[in-house]
Design a protein around this motif. Structure first.
Motif: not given
Length: 754
Positions: A434-457
């Motif tokens: 059923m539609r509600e089963q498709e969405q509540t028992w899905d294999h969700y794409t995982p949440a993510m956190v990304t952090e980046v730093s960079a320097s310029l000359d």
């Protein structure tokens, strides 16, 4: 492919109702004893024997020519692939590849897709591997088969093979003598291993590869024909619906089975532990009985879900493995400016338009399952383990499903169908969630956190780049029975295999986390979590969507800090000539840089080479923003693509355009709604996706062909660049740096008001 071919293909998927077919395979001699290498892709590891390492694509794991091409004495040519059609058009493209090297019109070939009883085992159809792996295998296998047939005819005619011509399964000599492929195959044994070198045609002579052959799967879809597993009907077929736990780890205490058995059309209630289903003669009868059975069932409380407000903080707490995937050092200029930023992404669901479905038949001690799984062989193995049956007694036949790019419920509903069919010996059973089963028992794409730093000359060059991400594997595909959700609910439950990180260069959560740009000092760390609080697995492009979004957003921030145009800044740091070509082409077609724009409009640019292995994509976009609502419209996009040798230009355009639209939906609007009690995104009103009113006004795709070059997968290549370009365009339109997905809606409206 002709209508006749389509009918043959469909009939094959139904034949087991009254008959049987035995297909034998010969594996590489002594493969168990041979030294092997392991190739990791989006599925389980694939073991490749040393004697086949030099073969092209999937010939490495399926080296026998007759695993791919079979020709009978009547001249009928059948071509097989272990890959499946997911709506990407690969069935058409693979047919073109085989037809080109066999020197045949595509309509003369019967082309059959993944089936554990007939096709080569190519694992999963995932990760944009189909044309690169199966296409390369078919290109070479077809060329070698053609070469063997022509050589056999030449020997029979007593002439040199070079004077013969082959066309539409007929080999002709200059003196008028001819021989069909069916006659020639009687003179040669195709049950032989492929060779590392093939008599490939000159790409300049291609007549089928490089043309936009109309897709063979479209006619039935637009005329209401039987197109999907959801459409499949069989004589005597029963319908089943399942009752699923209300929350994770809830266990079934009791049911109202006696009441259900008295309902019209009900044949049986099937229960095994907490796996519960009702079987009926009609589909609507099954739906009504399922609703009554669900209402009359009692469950234990189960476990709580995470607090949505702390999801990203929690990711840092549950990451237990810190994997360094890049660490390079080289001389560089002195840093004069350093920037840093953090980006987040929430859980999302697949949202397949057609709920997951399968048909299963248990007959004469054998189980056959018609399924829209993306990996019929891994599924076959998982089902065999779950059912305690020999693998050769379980057959999985792919039938296209209505909507999915990734690991949705296709494998799980197949497990449901198999478990129920075992209780209904001799009768095919159709199971649809059923539609509600498709969405509540899905294999969700995982949440993510990304952090980046960079320097310029001082010259505006990047001198160092430090990147970290927190997430999971993004891939919990079927490697044992425990990965099948219903198998976890049985009286004797199966335990899922442990989650492991996917290795670079493919990567999982860290896919595309290593920039393609020339960066003298580079450090990238994947903070991997082997457990996640929600069921998660593969979604189109895996971590590349978020990683490219982060990289490309931050490249714009660095460009602004350096006072350099964003496109020029990218070219300043790009050495790969093919990457430079797509960046310059997309910019030129868009007319970059744009003149000042009207209020609430912005433009953005982004680039990536998918996995740093596959297709190159650069894209420039224009967006408009409605400040009062936070709605964002992708007004216009120009994308440039280099995917190596082009097989079907229209097919690639389809995939890039579709990827732009899907990525726009993810990037701007999609996020799973849940609280500590349960998943709340159970229908379309509680899980917003891109509406027709917000579909891009125009998307133009410009292709760079590379005749004779290797095929580079393109199906997922536009997901990340689209996200980055949208984020950059929104900054241009609003002056706000948006770093938390999704970007549009109420969050954007509030940010604009600040």
């Amino acid at each position: 492919m002709s209508v006749k071919d389509e009918e043959i293909n469909e009939g094959r998927r139904r034949f087991l109702l009254s008959g049987a077919l035995v297909v034998s395979f010969s594996m590489v001699p002594g493969v168990g004893a041979m030294a092997q290498e392991v190739i990791a892709d989006e599925g389980a590891a694939v073991h490749v024997g040393k004697e086949t390492q030099a073969l092209a694509g999937s010939l490495k794991t399926n080296p026998y020519l007759d695993s791919w091409i079979r020709i009978d004495r009547a001249g009928k040519v059948t071509v097989y692939t272990g890959k499946v059609e997911l709506g990407t058009g690969v069935r058409t493209a693979l047919l073109q590849i085989a037809a080109e090297e066999l020197d045949m019109a595509p309509s003369l070939i019967t082309f059959l897709t993944a089936d554990t009883g007939a096709s080569p085992d190519e694992g999963l159809t995932a990760g944009s591997h189909t044309i690169a792996d199966s296409g390369s295998a078919l290109l070479n296998a077809s060329a070698q088969v053609r070469g063997l047939l022509v050589d056999a005819a030449a020997q029979h005619f007593g002439v040199a093979g070079s004077v013969l011509s082959a066309r539409n399964a007929v080999i002709k000599a200059p003196d008028g003598r001819s021989m069909t492929y069916g006659e020639a195959v009687g003179l040669v044994d195709l049950h032989r291993m492929a060779l590392p070198v093939s008599p490939l045609k000159n790409p300049a002579t291609f007549a089928v590869i490089g043309t936009s052959l109309p897709r063979v799967d479209i006619p039935r879809k637009v005329t209401g024909g039987v197109s999907y597993v959801q459409d499949l009907t069989m004589p005597g077929m029963l319908h089943a619906r399942v009752v699923m736990p209300p929350v994770y780890e809830a266990r079934l205490l009791q049911t109202n089975t006696p009441v259900i058995l008295k309902m019209p059309g009900v044949v049986k209630v099937v229960r095994n532990g907490s796996m519960l289903a009702v079987v009926a003669k009609g589909e609507w009868q099954a739906v009504q009985a399922q609703r009554a059975l669900a209402a009359g069932s009692q469950w234990t409380p189960g476990r709580e879900l995470p607090d949505p407000a702390t999801v990203h903080r929690d990711l840092k707490a549950i990451a237990t493995q810190h994997i360094e995937i890049a660490n390079t050092h080289a001389a560089a200029g002195a840093a004069v400016k350093t920037l840093g930023a953090k980006y987040t992404k929430r859980y999302m669901l697949h949202g397949s338009i057609g709920p997951s479905c399968a048909v299963a038949l248990f007959k004469d001690g054998a189980m056959t399952v018609w399924t829209h799984s993306q990996g019929v062989y891994p599924l076959r193995d998982g089902l065999a383990e779950m059912l305690s049956m020999p693998k050769d007694k379980v057959r999985c036949i792919h039938v296209e499903g209505s909507g999915c790019y990734g690991h949705n419920g296709a494998d799980d509903v197949a497990a449901h169908a198999a478990l129920i069919a075992r209780e209904m010996d001799g009768q095919p059973v159709r199971v649809q969630w059923m539609r509600e089963q498709e969405q509540t028992w899905d294999h969700y794409t995982p949440a993510m956190v990304t952090e980046v730093s960079a320097s310029l000359d001082a010259s505006g060059s990047i001198v160092d780049w430090n990147y970290a991400l927190w997430s999971s594997s993004h891939n919990e595909r079927i490697v044992n029975a425990g990965r099948l959700i219903p198998a976890q609910w049985l009286e004797k439950p199966f335990v899922p295999a442990l989650s492991v990180p996917m290795v670079q260069p493919e990567g999982g959560g860290d896919r595309n986390a290593i920039p393609l740009y020339a960066l003298p000092n580079l450090h990238v760390v994947n903070n991997f979590s082997p457990t996640m609080p929600l069921h998660t697995s593969a979604m189109r492009s895996l971590g590349a969507h978020m990683n490219v979004f982060t990289i490309e957003m931050f490249m714009d921030e660095l460009a602004a800090a350096a006072g350099i145009d964003p496109v020029a800044f990218r070219l300043k740091h790009m050495q790969d000539p093919r990457a430079r070509d797509v960046i310059q082409l997309a910019a030129a077609k868009f007319g970059w840089p744009r003149a000042p724009r009207k209020r609430n409009h912005g433009v953005g640019f982004a680039f990536a080479k998918y996995k740093n292995l596959m297709a190159y994509v650069a894209i420039a976009v224009e967006v408009s923003v409605v400040p009062e609502t936070g709605q964002v419209i992708l007004e216009h996009a120009e994308a440039a693509v280099d995917s190596g040798q082009i097989v079907n230009p229209d097919g690639i355009r389809n995939q890039i355009e579709g990827g732009v639209i899907q990525s726009a939906s993810w990037t701007l609007y999609e996020q799973l709604q849940f609280d500590t009690k349960r998943i709340r995104s159970f229908d379309w009103s509680s899980y917003p996706i891109l509406r027709f009113s917000a579909v891009p006004r125009s998307v133009n795709v410009h292709l760079i062909d590379q005749p004779g070059a290797p095929f580079l997968g393109a199906a997922e290549a536009s997901m990340g660049p689209t996200a980055g370009a949208l984020g950059n365009a929104l900054f241009d339109a609003t002056g706000k740096r948006l770093r938390d997905l999704p970007l549009a809606g109420e969050g954007l409206r509030k940010l604009i008001d600040v």
